[in-house]
Design a protein around this motif. Structure first.
Motif: not given
Length: 184
Positions: A38-41, A49-51, A111-114
């Motif tokens: 969960d913390d990773y991806a 966060a990176i994206n 997903s990029g929806k995040s």
């Protein structure tokens, strides 16, 4: 994790000055690895966060280069966290694919929806600050669930950087938007 990766990590003011612990675990534990996914991806994760920071960097740089650079350097800090978590997941016997915990069972990959995509600078900064608070809360919950002191030390060190990010983003919110959010 090699020392060369630590050397490219941006130092102060984008991260806490204390050293990162070496990635070590007391023993293999796939359950702990799964928690760290969960913390990773996950939705609230280093990958998100990176994206999000990179997207905000692209939008903000034409408005203010200093702010764009801040967001890019925070993204770099989050990239190191991703690397540390990925190495920890492997050491625990897991597989750091781009998903949250339990997602393989539900076919629910990242997903990029995040990402918060709003193009309003003040809205982006507020979303970034809130995401940092959420990340800290997730790390604290996971520290309580994990019995491996080595892994807990890693998560506690990452939290220090997230607090620095909140301070820097709060300063930017005050400077560029004339407002502030809840403090540390």
């Amino acid at each position: 994790m090699s020392n060369s990766n630590k050397e490219i990590h941006p130092k102060s003011p984008y991260s806490d000055p204390s050293p990162y612990p070496e990635v070590q675990v007391l023993s293999r534990n796939p359950d702990y690895a799964e928690i760290l996914m969960d913390d990773y991806a996950g939705i609230i994760s280093e990958f998100t966060a990176i994206n999000q920071y990179l997207y905000h960097h692209f939008i903000c740089t034409p408005i203010n280069k200093e702010l764009g650079d801040l967001l890019k350097n925070i993204a770099k800090s989050e990239m190191l966290h991703l690397e540390i978590l990925g190495s920890t997941i492997i050491s625990l016997g897991g597989n750091p694919v781009i998903r949250g915990s339990g997602s393989l069972l539900h076919n629910n990959f990242w997903s990029g929806k995040s990402i918060y995509y709003g193009t309003n600078l003040c809205g982006q900064l507020k979303a970034d600050i809130e995401a940092e608070y959420q990340a800290i809360a997730e790390y604290q919950r996971h520290i309580l669930c994990i019995g491996d002191s080595q892994v807990k030390t890693i998560l506690q060190r990452i939290i220090l950087d997230e607090k620095v990010h909140i301070r820097l983003l709060s300063q930017a919110l005050e400077k560029f938007c004339g407002c502030n959010v809840r403090g540390l």
